[in-house]
Scaffold this motif. Structure first.
Motif, PDB file in Angstrom:
ATOM      1  N   THR A 197       0.842  -1.208   0.000  1.00  0.00           N
ATOM      2  CA  THR A 197       0.000   0.000   0.000  1.00  0.00           C
ATOM      3  C   THR A 197       0.870   1.249   0.000  1.00  0.00           C
ATOM      4  O   THR A 197       2.021   1.224   0.458  1.00  0.00           O
ATOM      5  CB  THR A 197      -0.921   0.070   1.247  1.00  0.00           C
ATOM      6  N   ASP A 245      -8.431 -11.550  -0.893  1.00  0.00           N
ATOM      7  CA  ASP A 245      -9.491 -12.418  -1.417  1.00  0.00           C
ATOM      8  C   ASP A 245     -10.660 -12.516  -0.440  1.00  0.00           C
ATOM      9  O   ASP A 245     -11.722 -13.041  -0.780  1.00  0.00           O
ATOM     10  CB  ASP A 245      -8.923 -13.816  -1.674  1.00  0.00           C
ATOM     11  N   ASN A 272      -5.404 -22.294  -4.072  1.00  0.00           N
ATOM     12  CA  ASN A 272      -5.391 -20.852  -4.366  1.00  0.00           C
ATOM     13  C   ASN A 272      -4.717 -20.004  -3.283  1.00  0.00           C
ATOM     14  O   ASN A 272      -4.380 -18.856  -3.527  1.00  0.00           O
ATOM     15  CB  ASN A 272      -6.822 -20.339  -4.558  1.00  0.00           C
ATOM     16  N   VAL A 273      -4.551 -20.567  -2.080  1.00  0.00           N
ATOM     17  CA  VAL A 273      -3.929 -19.844  -0.962  1.00  0.00           C
ATOM     18  C   VAL A 273      -4.514 -18.427  -0.831  1.00  0.00           C
ATOM     19  O   VAL A 273      -3.810 -17.426  -1.024  1.00  0.00           O
ATOM     20  CB  VAL A 273      -2.390 -19.786  -1.105  1.00  0.00           C
ATOM     21  N   PRO A 274      -5.780 -18.336  -0.522  1.00  0.00           N
ATOM     22  CA  PRO A 274      -6.429 -17.017  -0.494  1.00  0.00           C
ATOM     23  C   PRO A 274      -5.816 -16.081   0.552  1.00  0.00           C
ATOM     24  O   PRO A 274      -5.498 -16.491   1.662  1.00  0.00           O
ATOM     25  CB  PRO A 274      -7.884 -17.337  -0.139  1.00  0.00           C
ATOM     26  N   LEU A 275      -5.666 -14.831   0.147  1.00  0.00           N
ATOM     27  CA  LEU A 275      -5.138 -13.803   1.045  1.00  0.00           C
ATOM     28  C   LEU A 275      -6.301 -13.216   1.843  1.00  0.00           C
ATOM     29  O   LEU A 275      -7.221 -12.622   1.275  1.00  0.00           O
ATOM     30  CB  LEU A 275      -4.471 -12.703   0.219  1.00  0.00           C
ATOM     31  N   LEU A 328      -6.685  -5.657  -2.079  1.00  0.00           N
ATOM     32  CA  LEU A 328      -5.697  -6.625  -2.573  1.00  0.00           C
ATOM     33  C   LEU A 328      -6.045  -8.055  -2.169  1.00  0.00           C
ATOM     34  O   LEU A 328      -5.475  -9.014  -2.682  1.00  0.00           O
ATOM     35  CB  LEU A 328      -4.315  -6.316  -1.970  1.00  0.00           C
ATOM     36  N   MET A 378      -5.600  -2.372   1.451  1.00  0.00           N
ATOM     37  CA  MET A 378      -5.206  -3.743   1.780  1.00  0.00           C
ATOM     38  C   MET A 378      -6.353  -4.706   1.510  1.00  0.00           C
ATOM     39  O   MET A 378      -6.137  -5.802   0.990  1.00  0.00           O
ATOM     40  CB  MET A 378      -4.749  -3.807   3.243  1.00  0.00           C
ATOM     41  N   PRO A 430      -2.397 -14.972   5.616  1.00  0.00           N
ATOM     42  CA  PRO A 430      -2.932 -13.879   6.422  1.00  0.00           C
ATOM     43  C   PRO A 430      -2.209 -12.565   6.183  1.00  0.00           C
ATOM     44  O   PRO A 430      -1.003 -12.537   5.956  1.00  0.00           O
ATOM     45  CB  PRO A 430      -2.660 -14.350   7.855  1.00  0.00           C
ATOM     46  N   LYS A 459       2.169 -10.482  -2.835  1.00  0.00           N
ATOM     47  CA  LYS A 459       0.806 -10.872  -2.445  1.00  0.00           C
ATOM     48  C   LYS A 459       0.679 -10.575  -0.965  1.00  0.00           C
ATOM     49  O   LYS A 459       1.209 -11.327  -0.143  1.00  0.00           O
ATOM     50  CB  LYS A 459       0.612 -12.361  -2.726  1.00  0.00           C
TER      51      LYS A 459
END
Lengths: 258, 258, 258
Positions: free
Chosen positions: A97, B56, B12-15, B54, B51, B39, A134
């Protein structure tokens, strides 16, 4: 690895003042205690200068930074610079950011870090090199040696770029390190604790390249040693085993790796 | 349990952007890492929108909320709503003080959560139903299915009511879950981490009832599996074992329960 | 040790409101849960009075105190005094900076603590006695019994001075305790968690000297018991084992010590 660095830390128990993120405070404090240092983690801007002046080293980590934290970090960093004690800057997620990018720029305008430590995405951001990230993770690929070199030149500092291969780049030379373990990527704050270990090693009287390499190399050895413990079955048991391992002698850690 | 949900998370390892309480940040981050997500836990209101954009998915947990946090949560929640990513709201201890009740009302005025997750006392408060609570714990008894249904209708959301029996209530149907283990009640943030696991599961493309049930069912299985480990002798060793278990395949977890 | 104190805590599960430092929140909450209490850790000044009024005891710990925290601590402490429930004050690192010294003075002007708990350096500072400290650690030597007595007289309270030998000094008598284990010094927040255990024990109806001595004696026994577990190989595995041990019966803990 310069064993004198570890020995001196354990003899002198350097007091490291941490302005670090709320996610990793407990883990960082226990990790530094195990390694042989003494953590203090005051946050208030009113005491940032005083607390840093009492310390042997300062760690600035922006992981959960707020506007109030920026001011406290600058005051602590300036106190450290005035006293001539080491400052480690960990620009966590700086590329994520504009608030973070600006915060790090503000800090770097007022504070001269002894070491800037980060992953490739974070250090690339500091030298305006495009890199895929990411959240607070670096997932891009590119010339990491060049990134580290650019950081060391632009900020006249030692860059410690962490990843599968770690790069240590002083203003004069480059060293690579290959120790480490995949489970570290499953522990939040694994990079943040390394910043604290680095700060402790920087309080010794070895050359900077020995201090930085010893911290990074030892840290990776401790991870491998910990992961080899039969009690480890995931990140939970690894965390406990890794904290234990940070208190071991380098020789003990090496004996298991071969 | 819809195994596709777990598979997709791990692929997918989501954020997940967390605005969560200071007590559980470390445990939550390590739990989500073990489960398969990524995380991030930025706090500053200045970067809350960026943030979340960016990420998921977003988790809002009011456990140690301050006035500054309310604003950051609203900004992050709104960014998530705009982007069309899931938002989990965990109104920890909402019934305890008027400050919390007001904070949750403020958030719910500005943000539409995909799931509202809480214990019976918390969800009862959201639908103005009397319920006995103690600090952040629910100790009352009553018709939990009705409470969950009322929350789902009033907020047009999916309610996840946790307890000995868990109730998942979408706007259309009710599912109950019986997995879990008493040791979870001895671990601070056991409910909070479930909010993070829920957020990760909600990023997949399964139906909402599958996403929510899979998260809750898997979580309880992991607790039973962890508790069955002979190394577990209390909440300390359970925490490590539970973090480990969150990385396992559902089939492995089930094999031990029978 | 008065076994009635432990029994009552476990029967009543006292709710302890913590205004404590960010480094130790998770460890403290899990430790209190294991021991038999119920933690709540709200931070906002807006709810400090309300939350303390719902509680059975209050802990004020200044480890990472900010100006906003001082106000919340005073409001929570005053609510506790009004309600007649115990207040434990832990003046972490009070000697390190004038900000901390002033903060503790402000709190002590408005709040009457039931127990003031600290290491020798911290308590010495409260009675204007010179003592060597390093960050938040006490490294000096001197007459600790005299320090504890002075604190109890000056503040008309019970002083709990922790160290290799612990001193409990009520306004009437002095008791010493010798239980404990060196690994406690390698765990961040070991002293902070004791403050929480003390607060829980103070909610019982035993005499104050029994409450304080039982808390301190039990805590040290739990540490020795935990350290004797063959799984313990450093501070990481000790933390898990120690949390487990806090849930044990006093008789079990004693059986291993001999």
């Amino acid at each position: 690895m310069n064993l004198e660095v570890i020995k001196q830390v354990r003899k002198n128990v350097p007091l490291i003042h941490h302005l670090t993120n709320q996610v990793v405070m407990n883990f960082t404090a226990n990790g530094l205690l195990s390694f042989g240092g003494a953590p203090v983690m005051a946050k208030a801007e009113e005491e940032a200068h005083n607390m840093a002046s009492l310390a042997d080293g300062v760690l600035l980590n922006i992981g959960t930074i707020t506007r109030a934290d920026i001011k406290a970090m600058i005051l602590a960093g300036q106190a450290a610079n005035q006293k001539g004690i080491p400052v480690v800057l960990d620009p966590v997620g700086v590329a994520a950011t504009s608030f973070r990018t600006d915060a790090v720029n503000e800090i770097l305008k007022e504070v001269k870090p002894t070491v800037i430590k980060g992953n490739a995405g974070e250090l690339a951001n500091l030298v305006d090199t495009p890199w895929e990230t990411k959240g607070v993770e670096s997932i891009g690929e590119g010339n990491i040696a060049e990134i580290a070199e650019k950081v060391s030149i632009k900020y006249q500092t030692t860059a410690v770029l962490t990843g599968k291969t770690d790069i240590i780049h002083t203003t004069k030379e480059r060293i690579t390190n290959e120790t480490g373990h995949p489970l570290l990527a499953k522990v939040t704050g694994a990079g943040c604790l390394l910043g604290s270990i680095l700060a402790a090693c920087l309080t010794t009287d070895a050359p900077i390249e020995d201090q930085a390499y010893t911290a990074v190399h030892f840290y990776g050895l401790a991870a491998s040693y910990a992961a080899a413990n039969p009690s480890v079955q995931g990140n939970g048991t690894f965390i406990a085993s890794f904290l234990d391992a940070l208190s071991r002698d380098p020789g003990t850690l090496e004996s298991v790796i071969t």
